[in-house]
Design a protein around this motif. Structure first.
Motif, PDB file in Angstrom:
ATOM      1  N   ARG A   1      44.154  34.917  43.290  1.00 56.11           N
ATOM      2  CA  ARG A   1      44.866  35.347  43.782  1.00 56.11           C
ATOM      3  C   ARG A   1      45.918  36.413  42.911  1.00 56.11           C
ATOM      4  N   LEU A   2      45.902  35.570  41.627  1.00 58.16           N
ATOM      5  CA  LEU A   2      45.963  36.358  40.515  1.00 58.16           C
ATOM      6  C   LEU A   2      45.522  37.559  39.634  1.00 58.16           C
ATOM      7  N   GLU A   3      44.053  37.976  40.480  1.00 55.30           N
ATOM      8  CA  GLU A   3      42.953  38.206  40.167  1.00 55.30           C
ATOM      9  C   GLU A   3      42.760  39.294  41.190  1.00 55.30           C
TER      10      GLU A   3
ATOM     11  N   LEU B   1      37.184  29.035  40.259  1.00 54.65           N
ATOM     12  CA  LEU B   1      38.120  29.834  40.220  1.00 54.65           C
ATOM     13  C   LEU B   1      38.777  28.876  41.024  1.00 54.65           C
ATOM     14  N   THR B   2      40.584  28.730  40.790  1.00 52.12           N
ATOM     15  CA  THR B   2      41.270  27.811  41.464  1.00 52.12           C
ATOM     16  C   THR B   2      42.191  29.281  42.642  1.00 52.12           C
TER      17      THR B   2
ATOM     18  N   GLN C   1      45.089  29.758  42.616  1.00 47.08           N
ATOM     19  CA  GLN C   1      46.219  30.723  41.589  1.00 47.08           C
ATOM     20  C   GLN C   1      45.221  31.786  41.002  1.00 47.08           C
ATOM     21  N   GLU C   2      44.118  31.466  40.943  1.00 42.02           N
ATOM     22  CA  GLU C   2      43.297  32.306  39.936  1.00 42.02           C
ATOM     23  C   GLU C   2      42.927  33.584  40.903  1.00 42.02           C
TER      24      GLU C   2
END
Length: 94
Positions: free
Chosen positions: A69-71, A63-64, A66-67
């Motif tokens: 962090r969004l999780e 996962l990047t 950003q991904e």
């Protein structure tokens, strides 16, 4: 190809230098930091040396940042049905 998702849950403060060196080799610096490593026997051995400090999951892809962090971002607890500008335009149209 699958990956280990390794998250540091506990600090290495007060532990032997060997444990802190393993965490550095894995790329874990801060609590709740997450790194992804390909599934290999050498990485599995490193994880086993610090298994009390980390959480490990096997995932299909990396996962990047950003991904990740969004999780972790919590649900805001509310939803916006209409913005104030939309309500004003509806009132003025009547």
């Amino acid at each position: 190809m699958s990956y280990f998702r390794v998250t540091l849950l506990r600090s290495a403060i007060g532990l032997p230098r060997r444990s802190t060196d393993v965490l550095k080799a894995l790329g874990l610096k801060k609590r709740m930091g997450t790194v992804f490593h390909a599934v290999t026997p050498s990485v599995a051995g490193q994880i086993m040396k610090v298994k009390e400090l980390v959480s490990v999951e096997e995932v299909d892809r990396r996962l990047t940042k950003q991904e990740v962090r969004l999780e972790r971002k919590p649900d805001p607890g509310y939803y916006i049905e209409k913005s104030a500008a939309q309500e004003r335009s509806e009132i003025n149209a009547q």
